[in-house]
Each structure stands twice: as C-alpha cells, then as structure tokens.
Scaffold this active site. Structure first.
Site, PDB file in Angstrom:
ATOM      1  N   ARG A 142       0.829  -1.208   0.000  1.00 44.87           N
ATOM      2  CA  ARG A 142       0.000   0.000   0.000  1.00 44.87           C
ATOM      3  C   ARG A 142       0.861   1.255   0.000  1.00 44.87           C
ATOM      4  O   ARG A 142       0.516   2.255  -0.652  1.00 44.87           O
ATOM      5  CB  ARG A 142      -0.955   0.001   1.190  1.00 44.87           C
ATOM      6  CG  ARG A 142      -1.949   1.161   1.144  1.00 44.87           C
ATOM      7  CD  ARG A 142      -3.017   1.060   2.199  1.00 44.87           C
ATOM      8  NE  ARG A 142      -2.465   1.144   3.546  1.00 44.87           N
ATOM      9  CZ  ARG A 142      -3.189   1.070   4.663  1.00 44.87           C
ATOM     10  NH1 ARG A 142      -4.500   0.892   4.586  1.00 44.87           N
ATOM     11  NH2 ARG A 142      -2.622   1.136   5.845  1.00 44.87           N
ATOM     12  N   LYS A 182      -3.070   7.088   1.075  1.00 38.51           N
ATOM     13  CA  LYS A 182      -2.867   7.297   2.515  1.00 38.51           C
ATOM     14  C   LYS A 182      -2.011   8.552   2.683  1.00 38.51           C
ATOM     15  O   LYS A 182      -0.814   8.509   3.003  1.00 38.51           O
ATOM     16  CB  LYS A 182      -2.230   6.064   3.158  1.00 38.51           C
ATOM     17  CG  LYS A 182      -2.471   5.978   4.663  1.00 38.51           C
ATOM     18  CD  LYS A 182      -2.153   4.601   5.184  1.00 38.51           C
ATOM     19  CE  LYS A 182      -2.293   4.501   6.688  1.00 38.51           C
ATOM     20  NZ  LYS A 182      -3.674   4.702   7.172  1.00 38.51           N
TER      21      LYS A 182
END
Length: 293
Positions: free
Chosen positions: A57, A160
C-alpha cells in the site's frame, strides 16, 4: 503548559534519535503542503504484522503521489525492526514483551514553496515507534459509540496521504459528543470512518464498500475477507446505503489500532440489540489467530 514530549525513538533520514531531538526543515513539503504519505504497521510481540501488505500500500500511495520510494522492501524492514528494538529498550522490555505501532512517513522533500512538484529532490523519511493500545475485554464487551456525517473529503481517499484535515475535522465531530468514531456517507452511500474502515452485518453476511478511490483500502480489507472465508461467513463488497447501515444487525470498525471493534451505539441509538454480535465475535477470534500464525 504542555507536557514535554516523551523520548520515543524515531528514525529520520538514516539516523535513529528521539522525537524530542529530530528536526526537519520548515520548507519540507510535508510541513508546507502535507505533500507525502504514511503507513502504520502494528507489531505484536515484536513481530511486524502484515508487513508486506503495508509495504504494497505504501508503494501504491507513493506512486499515486509521484514520489520516489526512497527505500526498498529490505530497507523498510530494517527501519521497522530497528525501531521495534529501540522502543523495547526505551520501555525496559524485550521486543517479544511489547505490542507496538510503527509509523512510517515519506514526504516529497525540501524545496522552496511552489505548488508544482519539484524534480529530483530527496524524499524525507521519518518513522517512529510507540505502544500499541489493546482494547480491554471490558471495552470490547461494551463496544464503541459512533456518529454519522457527510463525507466532505477529497475524492482520492485511496491515497494514505498526510493531508488529513478532513479526517481530523470528521473525527472531532464524534469527540465533541463523547463518541469514538465518525461514520461517513458520500451522497447517501457508506464510505468509511474518520480513521477506520466500516463493516456491517445483515442476515449473517459481512458487507463492506467496494475498493475504489473514495475509500482507503485498509490492510484489514484483505484480512477480514480471509477470516470470513476460513470461518464460512458470507462476505461481499458492494455499495452500501445509509439506510442499510442504520438498520444493520451489527456494525464493526477495523484499523491497525482498533483491530476489529463493534459499534454498539450509532447516533445515540443501539445497533442491533446494543451488544457486540456473533459475527463480530467470530471475526475477533479469527483476528487473534492471524496475529499469532
């Protein structure tokens, strides 16, 4: 007068020091623009949990932001393990006696203030370790209280990003009324909470929003699907309406810090019978098994 910062161990651009002593430039683009990304890796008994998934991620977020990943997988692993050991020493324990959160952050780097992405600057790498709070059995038996709100954040929630003003404002909405989390809806459809993914249970099936640009794909997305598959619990990702959430048998939050926790009160009303439900109990049990496998 505020309390002095604790001497928690941290890493900054190759150096291990403490959060009291580490310094970054006032022209770092993370400070000026929030121009960077982060990850939070839990470590149980000194062992990083789902490390490869967190790194994947991080790669995705950096790619979306067009920031070069300054470390390879082995380099990140070394940073994480150094901080786990440093925090254990700080706490006067062995690493295997600790549960920790390791926070990782990469900004684009230092440059004169300009919205255009400057080429060929060195990313700033910061990381720190701290204690991971584990909910007590009594807290889990009560569950948590949540409120609902419109999702007013940007449309790249899958990154993120350090730009967390929207999450800060939405989380404060629940804090202002003594709640634990804010569950958000975009145009009447469930997105996520301020700092958690949201799951609901209808007729024994676990439902969650699809993975797209409006939702941060929590590492627990894949983990909960795995737990459901092993436990024979039906699982589906699809658009979930506000009405379905308000009428859910169970609502469950997931994140690195929360693991999985039941929401038992929503907007002042009980969820289901107002107690943690049977599907939550099975997910929690599966999560504990995954931590030690």
């Amino acid at each position: 007068m505020s309390e002095p910062l604790p001497a928690l161990p941290c890493y900054l651009n190759g150096e291990i020091s403490t959060v009291r002593d580490a310094k970054v430039s006032v022209l770092d683009r993370g400070f000026i623009f929030g121009d960077g990304v982060y990850e939070v890796v839990p470590a149980y008994e000194g062992r990083p949990f789902r490390f490869d998934e967190h790194m994947a991620r991080l790669d995705r977020s950096l790619g979306e932001m067009r920031i070069r990943n300054p470390l390879d997988r082995a380099g990140w692993r070394k940073v994480v393990e150094q901080l786990i050991a440093a925090y254990a020493q700080y706490a006067g324990k062995k690493p295997a006696e600790t549960n920790q959160l390791v926070y990782l952050q990469v900004t684009r780097g230092v440059a004169m203030r300009d919205h255009v992405m400057p080429p060929d600057i060195e990313p700033t790498v910061f990381a720190m370790a701290n204690r991971l709070y584990i909910y007590t059995p009594e807290e889990r038996a009560r569950g948590v209280s949540c409120v609902t709100a419109d999702d007013f954040r940007w449309k790249k929630a899958h990154i993120k990003s350090l730009s967390l003003a929207g999450a800060v404002l939405s989380r404060q909405m629940s804090a202002d009324v003594g709640g634990n989390e804010t569950i958000m809806f975009r145009d009447g459809w469930l997105s996520e909470a301020a700092a958690s993914n949201v799951w609901l249970v209808q007729g024994g099936k676990v439902l969650g929003p699809p993975k797209d640009n409006l939702v941060l794909e929590g590492i627990r997305y894949g983990l909960i699907e795995e737990i459901c598959r092993k436990a024979g619990i039906p699982f589906e990702l699809r658009p979930v309406s506000r009405e379905e959430v308000l009428a859910a048998d169970e609502i469950i939050l997931s994140s690195a810090t929360k693991e999985v926790v039941p929401c038992t009160v929503l907007d002042g009303q009980p969820v289901g019978n107002g107690r943690p439900g049977p599907i939550y109990e099975r997910l929690f049990s599966g999560y504990q098994q995954a931590k030690h496998s």
